[in-house]
Write a protein that holds these residues in place. Sequence first.
Motif, PDB file in Angstrom:
ATOM      1  N   ARG A 735       0.849  -1.210   0.000  1.00 19.53           N
ATOM      2  CA  ARG A 735       0.000   0.000   0.000  1.00 19.53           C
ATOM      3  C   ARG A 735       0.885   1.263   0.000  1.00 19.53           C
ATOM      4  NH1 ARG A 735      -4.683   0.457   4.412  1.00 19.53           N
ATOM      5  NH2 ARG A 735      -6.033  -0.252   2.695  1.00 19.53           N
ATOM      6  N   ILE A 736       1.931   1.248   0.811  1.00 15.12           N
ATOM      7  CA  ILE A 736       2.813   2.424   0.905  1.00 15.12           C
ATOM      8  C   ILE A 736       3.501   2.684  -0.436  1.00 15.12           C
ATOM      9  CG2 ILE A 736       4.916   3.327   1.988  1.00 15.12           C
ATOM     10  CD1 ILE A 736       4.046   1.790   4.542  1.00 15.12           C
ATOM     11  N   ILE A 737       4.011   1.585  -1.043  1.00 15.43           N
ATOM     12  CA  ILE A 737       4.739   1.731  -2.314  1.00 15.43           C
ATOM     13  C   ILE A 737       3.824   2.283  -3.401  1.00 15.43           C
ATOM     14  CG2 ILE A 737       5.863   0.438  -4.175  1.00 15.43           C
ATOM     15  CD1 ILE A 737       6.953  -1.429  -1.977  1.00 15.43           C
ATOM     16  N   ASN A 738       2.618   1.736  -3.507  1.00 16.26           N
ATOM     17  CA  ASN A 738       1.707   2.158  -4.583  1.00 16.26           C
ATOM     18  C   ASN A 738       1.150   3.547  -4.361  1.00 16.26           C
ATOM     19  OD1 ASN A 738       0.985  -0.112  -6.706  1.00 16.26           O
ATOM     20  ND2 ASN A 738       1.424  -1.117  -4.744  1.00 16.26           N
ATOM     21  N   LYS A 739       0.999   3.965  -3.092  1.00 18.13           N
ATOM     22  CA  LYS A 739       0.519   5.323  -2.831  1.00 18.13           C
ATOM     23  C   LYS A 739       1.603   6.356  -3.172  1.00 18.13           C
ATOM     24  CE  LYS A 739      -3.282   4.631   0.369  1.00 18.13           C
ATOM     25  NZ  LYS A 739      -3.880   4.987   1.671  1.00 18.13           N
ATOM     26  N   LYS A 740       2.859   5.989  -2.931  1.00 21.34           N
ATOM     27  CA  LYS A 740       3.955   6.881  -3.295  1.00 21.34           C
ATOM     28  C   LYS A 740       4.019   7.056  -4.805  1.00 21.34           C
ATOM     29  CE  LYS A 740       7.018   6.171   0.670  1.00 21.34           C
ATOM     30  NZ  LYS A 740       8.333   5.632   1.098  1.00 21.34           N
ATOM     31  N   ILE A 741       3.833   5.930  -5.487  1.00 20.54           N
ATOM     32  CA  ILE A 741       3.866   5.974  -6.964  1.00 20.54           C
ATOM     33  C   ILE A 741       2.709   6.816  -7.482  1.00 20.54           C
ATOM     34  CG2 ILE A 741       3.633   4.601  -9.061  1.00 20.54           C
ATOM     35  CD1 ILE A 741       5.056   2.336  -7.553  1.00 20.54           C
TER      36      ILE A 741
END
Length: 742
Positions: A735-741
């Motif tokens: 979730r963190i990785i995709n929200k940053k992207i």
Amino acid sequence: MKRIIKKQLLYSLIIPYILIISVTLMGYVCLYHISMERIKENHIEINNTAVNKLIREIDYGMKDVVQLSNNIGISNEISKLASIDLPMNYQDKYDIAILSKELDKRNSYTHFIEGRYIYFKEGNFIISNRYYYVPDVIYEEFHKQEGADIKKWYQELTGYFPMGKITFIGGKLAYIITPLQEESCNIITLLNTDRLNILIQDYEKMQQANLYILNEEGEVLLGLENKNEKEQLLDMKKLQEIFKEDAANMNQEVELNNKGYFVIKKSSKESGLQYLSFISKESLTYQTKHIFILLGTMVVIFISLLLVGVVLIKKNYTSIINLIKKLEAIGFSKDNRIKEDKQVVYTEVGYIGSILDMLQKDIHNQEEIVVENIISKAINGIVERKILLDNRFIVGIIEPIVKPETEKQEKKMNEFIIYNVLSEIFKGYAKVYVITLDNMYAVVMDLGEILQEGGIEYIITQLERGKRFLEKYMQIKCTISLSNVYIGIKKLYLAYQEAKRGIEYKIVLGSERIIYCVGDNEQTENYQYSMEMEFQLINYIKSGELNKAMRTIDYLFDMNFLESSLSIDGAKCFIIDLYSTLIKVAKENKITIDLMPSELLKKLDTIDEMKKAMKAIIEKICEAVETRKKINTGNKGDAIIAYIWENYADVNLNVANIADTFGFNSSYLSRFFKEQTGENLLMYINKYRVEKVKELLIGTNLTLNEIALQSGFINSVAVIRIFKKYVGITPTEYRIINKKIG
């Protein structure tokens, strides 16, 4: 003297009537007593059978209840939670969730279970199929509406039941047991009394009886719902005496509330339950009511016949005198009468007898006319020729293969042709008479006083000539049946029936031939078509095994018509039975059959034709089965995938669940799915759920527990474990990785 004779006539009629009435009345009295005993025995026997069936059904359900409770009692979660320390940590709550899920799953195994919860004495908490609660919550949910006292319920809850017991807990019928390995908890299974009461009510309606179920202590568990009469029965001390009888199974008569009952007591070794069935004597008496009605009706009939007989005696006696006066008036001689008055009645009978002798001589002189009338009545035709009373004769039936629906004039023409052909063939040997009967022709051949040289063989040979002539020049193909040779006109009807019976044997022997005197003396009506053979044939057809089904048909026909001597009635029964099997299989496969069994025997003449018709039906069904197999094999893989997509959020979705839904064995389903998709079924389910978790992680702000519930995982721990296995990182990291992207 006339009065004495008149009384003799009266007595000759009255005495037999009185004897008949007396014997009949005695017979009906005996019949009543015998019927009462038989009805009583049969009724009790039927009730015994019904009670035993009910016991087996309840024992079967209770066996599941006990087994499920025992399985829960030996589970690891029970051992962990039995010694739990408060407050609970995360692992304890996880174990409780697992146990709750297990309870929910096991509650659906049998319809006898209404609910189940486990009471842990040390921690003073209860686990149900949803989660864990304090006892007050469970009381509110299950027992408060029953009006149960909470203190009494708590005492029952904390009891010790190492052997298990069926009793009332908090006003509800339940099975309670203390696990042997963990005595610090009790497993309480609430029984579905509605379901049990339905079984009891069905039994009571069918058997017209009242049934109670008690435990080993004599506590009434079931059978009191909305039945005032039954509650009154239970108030009687006699019922307690019945329960305390030593015999586990017994039948006896009792008097309760001024009513008679037959009591059946049964004991179940499996569950320890006691069954008491009360059968009212009134219900048995009602079943013999028709005997009283029949007896009264017969008495009225016999008395009426007696009165009618007395009236007829007087009337007939007067008719005798009037008859003699009429005979004297038309000029008959009275020389044979005896003059003495005291013998007047005997003289009247003798006089009438002498008149009958004279009439018999006149009838003998007109014998030919009388014989013609007798023949007409005997074989439903009109005979216009002569046949002697004491001659030998033979009867034949000629049935055209194509039954013409012709006009009366055309039938007469065919009759004329057949008569002339046969008369020419048997010229100088026998007199021939032909009569039209519907679509058949009856032939009577008068052979004279002796059977000439050649006998039956000559008659059959000549009939073959006549048959060939009719086929070649008159286009009349036919089957001919012959009777035995008989003597005397009295045997005419017997000979006709024998020939008519022979025509029916064309089914077995074939058509367009001469059938001579086929009898049933050495034949059997018991055909060979066992239940095992029927099941085997049905299985071959349903599985599309055409060759095996065809060989089975050939075997059945050979066994019944080549290897054994089957009567015509047995042959018809065999054909109808076998054909009905094919119709049943055809209906199951939604295939329409044009001919019904009764029509088959009418439209097809021989066994070979019927055999071909049956083989055609089998071939049609097998083709449909093979076609459906090809279609179903391609569709089921897609259907399974669609089912997974639709039900992935269900925690219970697994290989076994899908197998039950599609009617597969679990191991076969896994192989089938692998062949169709190239993937393992369980892995496919987990991958699809992981994809749904990804969508929820990116598109929503739901917690992991909420995401677990929506994607089919039991909790967040399971989500993390499976997600990391297939994605390589945790859901939170994803979730963190995709929200940053984003």
